[in-house]
Design an enzyme around this catalytic site. Sequence first.
Site, PDB file in Angstrom:
ATOM      1  N   ARG A  95     -10.139   5.430   8.996  1.00 18.14           N
ATOM      2  CA  ARG A  95      -8.966   4.962   7.869  1.00 18.14           C
ATOM      3  C   ARG A  95      -8.087   4.316   8.898  1.00 18.14           C
ATOM      4  O   ARG A  95      -7.417   4.720   9.699  1.00 18.14           O
ATOM      5  CB  ARG A  95      -8.551   6.222   7.251  1.00 18.14           C
ATOM      6  CG  ARG A  95      -9.240   6.814   6.356  1.00 18.14           C
ATOM      7  CD  ARG A  95      -8.493   7.993   5.717  1.00 18.14           C
ATOM      8  NE  ARG A  95      -7.785   8.881   6.250  1.00 18.14           N
ATOM      9  CZ  ARG A  95      -8.156  10.145   6.321  1.00 18.14           C
ATOM     10  NH1 ARG A  95      -9.461  10.516   6.118  1.00 18.14           N
ATOM     11  NH2 ARG A  95      -7.527  10.971   7.126  1.00 18.14           N
ATOM     12  N   PHE A 117      15.665  19.201  -1.396  1.00 17.31           N
ATOM     13  CA  PHE A 117      14.184  18.733  -1.257  1.00 17.31           C
ATOM     14  C   PHE A 117      14.040  17.504  -0.743  1.00 17.31           C
ATOM     15  O   PHE A 117      13.078  17.278  -0.175  1.00 17.31           O
ATOM     16  CB  PHE A 117      13.854  18.761  -2.694  1.00 17.31           C
ATOM     17  CG  PHE A 117      12.707  18.303  -3.152  1.00 17.31           C
ATOM     18  CD1 PHE A 117      11.440  19.171  -3.200  1.00 17.31           C
ATOM     19  CD2 PHE A 117      12.482  16.928  -3.472  1.00 17.31           C
ATOM     20  CE1 PHE A 117      10.073  18.498  -3.522  1.00 17.31           C
ATOM     21  CE2 PHE A 117      11.259  16.438  -3.844  1.00 17.31           C
ATOM     22  CZ  PHE A 117      10.158  17.061  -3.765  1.00 17.31           C
ATOM     23  N   TYR A 128       1.030  -1.111  -0.248  1.00 12.70           N
ATOM     24  CA  TYR A 128       0.083  -0.065  -0.192  1.00 12.70           C
ATOM     25  C   TYR A 128       0.760   1.238   0.003  1.00 12.70           C
ATOM     26  O   TYR A 128       0.479   2.150  -0.982  1.00 12.70           O
ATOM     27  CB  TYR A 128      -0.882   0.089   1.295  1.00 12.70           C
ATOM     28  CG  TYR A 128      -1.681   1.224   1.254  1.00 12.70           C
ATOM     29  CD1 TYR A 128      -2.832   1.497   0.591  1.00 12.70           C
ATOM     30  CD2 TYR A 128      -1.371   2.416   2.028  1.00 12.70           C
ATOM     31  CE1 TYR A 128      -3.552   2.592   0.650  1.00 12.70           C
ATOM     32  CE2 TYR A 128      -1.928   3.593   2.243  1.00 12.70           C
ATOM     33  CZ  TYR A 128      -3.048   3.774   1.500  1.00 12.70           C
ATOM     34  OH  TYR A 128      -3.779   4.807   1.771  1.00 12.70           O
ATOM     35  N   ARG A 181       2.404   9.160  12.901  1.00  5.17           N
ATOM     36  CA  ARG A 181       1.819  10.106  13.605  1.00  5.17           C
ATOM     37  C   ARG A 181       0.221  10.462  13.505  1.00  5.17           C
ATOM     38  O   ARG A 181      -0.329  10.973  14.699  1.00  5.17           O
ATOM     39  CB  ARG A 181       2.445  11.351  12.904  1.00  5.17           C
ATOM     40  CG  ARG A 181       2.504  12.759  13.325  1.00  5.17           C
ATOM     41  CD  ARG A 181       2.660  13.797  12.520  1.00  5.17           C
ATOM     42  NE  ARG A 181       1.923  13.766  11.344  1.00  5.17           N
ATOM     43  CZ  ARG A 181       2.347  14.421  10.187  1.00  5.17           C
ATOM     44  NH1 ARG A 181       3.387  15.146   9.838  1.00  5.17           N
ATOM     45  NH2 ARG A 181       1.579  14.394   9.221  1.00  5.17           N
TER      46      ARG A 181
END
Length: 475
Positions: free
Chosen positions: A247, A308, A190, A237
Amino acid sequence: MGKLSSMLGLLLTHPLEFRTLVHFYLYHETKRDITAQQEHPTSGWDRASMRRCWEFLDMTSRSFAAVIKELDGDLARTICMYYLILRGLDTIEDDMTIPDEKKQPILRKFHELTVTPGWNFTENGPDEKDRQLLLEYHTVVEEVNRLPPPYKTVILDICEKMENGMADYAHKAVTDHAVYLETVADYDLYCHYVAGLVGEGLTRIWSASGKEGSYLCEQLELANSMGLLLQKTNIIRDFREDVDERRFFWPREIWAKYGFEEMKDLYEKGDVERATWIQSGMILDALRHACDSLDYLHLLKNQSVFVFCAVPVSMAMATLSLCFMNPEMFQRNIKIRKAEAAHLIMRSTNTREVALIFREYARKIHHKAKPHDPNFLKISVMCCKIEQWYEQNYPSFVILGEKGPIYDTADKRTAIFRAEEKRAAEFLAADPRNAPLPQDLFPWELATYVVGAFLLMLGLSASVVWAVLKFIPQA
């Protein structure tokens, strides 16, 4: 006024954090201003549609907007569009108010809809936080169709892979009534669909831009692993928020063995100790991607691309440390403090410093680990692997000084290094080819060569003069 009062409050309660934030606001310069006139050709700020896309980025991204805007050249605009496309896809997949029979065809052809001029989606639930992006998705479509073909191809390919994975999981949840992921393998798959593929796409875009080497595309396993670290950190978290909205991403394999039947039991039953054991198991699973993430960062050469990638993983390690053995996480959504985030942004500029950040948080996690936790030994080993990665690549006994490396005399490895250095010098000295010339031969040999050459030239000159005088008749 509100920001000023919060800063004054911070000065009184956390003066060191106040200093960090002041330092950040004063000295951390933005590397690029996408609104500047000279940046318009690559940032697209001169177009109303692209300006709206930049606004959507600020609206939908909690952490990536700032680092995306600092990417070099047209990478900033490309990654902005990449993010908005995947955010739109995720918004449809997450919306539980959309029936599966309507959701499936939209998900599975989202890559086609993304390049269909004028397409919008208006059927999100009223509480879906990013529904406005889909209401004005035609703006995104317009800018996607302006992207250079190499970037556009990569983005649509990743979108197609991701949409099919999301559709499969959404359909399985409805038809099989499988609200939980069963195994860690299911969890990994997933996370691969929703985050690992993002890392793959970014890697291919870096290479296509020419700012990173083509060899980077051969390291997609590392890119996937870094994506999994970020996604798993968010899942850990956001536990309470996700459970409240039904969920469920934590795999049953990790939490069911401790006697819990539902995920809400972790905070409703009051068994804090076992709940924190499950929490440590989830963090242990996330930490197995830490060294792969460092390996990936080690391959990057463009500074804006490095920052980034480095800032989110540094914050992920800080978040894992904050969540570890922290029962508060089961009650509310917890985040690292702003000053800590600012400090990590300022530090995440090179691989050595990021590895040091990983090591610091690994030590904090290990310090909080409890021996009676069933995961204690595995947590210790995982933290040790991060220590080992740092020591292998950046030995701590070597201190970088202004005049070159300095070796810590208190560290036993310095003695080993000196012994190896001495052995190498002795080996070179024993080689006859490296023997120095005898000092007493130098001046006499040189004088002989100089005098001999002088006499030879003198003799040749005299011979030429004699030949001229003898064989050329005088006038």
